[in-house]
Enzyme design. Structure first.
Site, PDB file in Angstrom:
ATOM      1  N   HIS A   1       3.495   7.101   4.726  1.00 42.92           N
ATOM      2  CA  HIS A   1       3.840   8.420   4.189  1.00 42.92           C
ATOM      3  C   HIS A   1       4.459   9.241   5.308  1.00 42.92           C
ATOM      4  O   HIS A   1       4.237   8.983   6.492  1.00 42.92           O
ATOM      5  CB  HIS A   1       2.612   9.112   3.593  1.00 42.92           C
TER       6      HIS A   1
ATOM      7  N   HIS B   1       2.785  11.116  -8.438  1.00 43.34           N
ATOM      8  CA  HIS B   1       1.929  12.185  -7.913  1.00 43.34           C
ATOM      9  C   HIS B   1       2.721  13.483  -7.768  1.00 43.34           C
ATOM     10  O   HIS B   1       2.249  14.557  -8.138  1.00 43.34           O
ATOM     11  CB  HIS B   1       1.343  11.782  -6.562  1.00 43.34           C
TER      12      HIS B   1
ATOM     13  N   TYR C   1      -5.873  11.996   2.344  1.00 42.23           N
ATOM     14  CA  TYR C   1      -5.161  11.213   1.320  1.00 42.23           C
ATOM     15  C   TYR C   1      -4.011  12.027   0.733  1.00 42.23           C
ATOM     16  O   TYR C   1      -4.204  13.155   0.275  1.00 42.23           O
ATOM     17  CB  TYR C   1      -6.164  10.830   0.232  1.00 42.23           C
TER      18      TYR C   1
ATOM     19  N   HIS D   1       2.687   0.316   4.263  1.00 40.98           N
ATOM     20  CA  HIS D   1       2.989   1.421   3.348  1.00 40.98           C
ATOM     21  C   HIS D   1       2.776   2.720   4.113  1.00 40.98           C
ATOM     22  O   HIS D   1       1.663   2.993   4.574  1.00 40.98           O
ATOM     23  CB  HIS D   1       2.045   1.344   2.138  1.00 40.98           C
TER      24      HIS D   1
ATOM     25  N   SER E   1      -2.164   5.813   3.982  1.00 41.10           N
ATOM     26  CA  SER E   1      -2.174   6.699   2.816  1.00 41.10           C
ATOM     27  C   SER E   1      -2.066   8.167   3.179  1.00 41.10           C
ATOM     28  O   SER E   1      -1.638   8.989   2.363  1.00 41.10           O
ATOM     29  CB  SER E   1      -3.463   6.484   2.016  1.00 41.10           C
TER      30      SER E   1
ATOM     31  N   ARG F   1       6.057   5.117  -8.979  1.00 41.77           N
ATOM     32  CA  ARG F   1       4.589   5.040  -9.016  1.00 41.77           C
ATOM     33  C   ARG F   1       3.993   6.111  -8.112  1.00 41.77           C
ATOM     34  O   ARG F   1       3.377   7.049  -8.571  1.00 41.77           O
ATOM     35  CB  ARG F   1       4.108   3.632  -8.630  1.00 41.77           C
ATOM     36  N   ASP F   2       4.225   6.024  -6.789  1.00 42.89           N
ATOM     37  CA  ASP F   2       3.739   7.078  -5.890  1.00 42.89           C
ATOM     38  C   ASP F   2       4.436   8.394  -6.224  1.00 42.89           C
ATOM     39  O   ASP F   2       3.850   9.477  -6.094  1.00 42.89           O
ATOM     40  CB  ASP F   2       3.999   6.692  -4.431  1.00 42.89           C
TER      41      ASP F   2
END
Length: 339
Positions: free
Chosen positions: A200, A19, A289, A198, A169, A15-16
């Site tokens: 990054h 991108h 983001y 979550h 994010s 899903r991520d």
């Protein structure tokens, strides 16, 4: 949480990772990766467009296949893993929720900006009434105070969420901030409500922040095999599993199998290395983001303006997820000023 409790690791690479792949993961790649993760013991796998159910659009990008096609292909192949779907109000609709439920999705994660939980009420309420594992997902959590995050989480719980995520994010948060916000959520929300994190990897802190979250009471942690995700990627799950094994924190995931999935399946899928380069580092440094990265790189190629300069300006303007259309406008304006 108690360190002898199992932590639920949730894979984002399908899903991520969309991108990083410009939403062009094939059905065969999706099935190959998901079935291998299932066999390795990953309990939750997210499958949708990078921007969630209904994300296929000119603004966010058209995928190789529809959400329905991806979910229909993956879910019947799962033996123990459950499949989740992301939904952003204003992009995804109640009809998308119903479709996901009908196809066998077990977890719906309703995502809003960290100060806009009120727009999630309809979707969280509906998902909860459908009997789904219903998660509130507070994005760009670095942009709000501890008190505001707690306030917004309480709203999501009041709508019917049984889990709330503090979502970094931008890959901007440092471990102390993660600990502070996760601890506040755990101390304030009922014990029946799970807390999630979550991260990054834009400042290379995905694993450290995830460990800080676990130690502060988070029971659900997101990551991606080989880090496949927006920006410098998500917390690399195979690394996190190794660290958790060292710390004797249970995940139920076979370390060698997830290492092999990273090396043999996910890395060959990558269009470019998922790493901390000058642009993804800028995302983390400026608090931007993570999915804006490829948009900024495309603007750089089109207008001759440094992606790094565009990202820094986006950070100054406080842009949030969903404002991808501003990136080209900004790059065009900046290019005119340089002439």
């Amino acid at each position: 949480m108690k360190m002898n409790e199992k932590v639920i690791l949730h894979d984002m690479s399908l899903r991520d990772g969309m991108h990083a792949k410009q939403h062009q993961i094939s059905i065969n790649q999706m099935i190959s990766a998901a079935t291998a993760m299932d066999e390795a013991g990953i309990p939750l796998i997210e499958v949708t467009h990078g921007d969630g159910l209904g994300g296929a659009s000119l603004n966010y990008g058209f995928p190789a296949h529809s959400d329905e096609e991806y979910l229909s292909a993956v879910i019947p192949k799962m033996k123990q893993a459950k499949v989740s779907a992301l939904l952003l109000p204003g992009i995804g609709t109640v009809d998308h929720l119903n479709m996901a439920k009908d196809l066998g999705v077990s977890t719906i994660r309703v995502a809003t900006h960290c100060t806009e939980a009120d727009i999630s009420q309809q979707h969280i309420d509906h998902a909860s009434k459908l009997g789904l594992d219903t998660v509130g997902f507070l994005m760009m959590a670095h942009m709000a105070s501890v008190d505001k995050i707690v306030e917004q989480a309480k709203l999501m719980v009041s709508y019917g969420a049984n889990c709330v995520y503090c979502t970094d994010s931008a890959g901007y948060m440092l471990p102390d901030e993660v600990s502070l916000k996760i601890s506040a959520l755990r101390d304030t929300l009922p014990s029946s409500i799970d807390i999630g994190f979550h991260g990054h990897h834009n400042l290379a802190l995905g694993v450290a922040n995830s460990v800080a979250a676990i130690q502060s009471g988070a029971r659900r942690i997101d990551g991606s095999v080989a880090g496949l995700g927006a920006g410098a990627g998500n917390t690399p799950l195979e690394v996190l599993v190794a660290v958790m094994n060292r710390m004797e924190i249970q995940s139920g995931i076979d370390l060698y199998k997830i290492m092999d999935i990273a090396e043999d399946i996910i890395v060959p899928m990558m269009d470019q290395p998922i790493r901390v380069d000058r642009d993804s580092l800028t995302l983390g440094y400026a608090g931007v983001y993570s999915s804006f990265l490829l948009f900024a790189k495309r603007a750089e190629a089109k207008y001759g303006i440094s992606a790094r300069d565009v990202l820094v300006e986006l950070g100054k303007r406080g842009t949030v997820g969903g404002q991808e259309d501003m990136i080209e406008d900004l790059a065009l304006s900046m290019s005119k000023l340089c002439k």
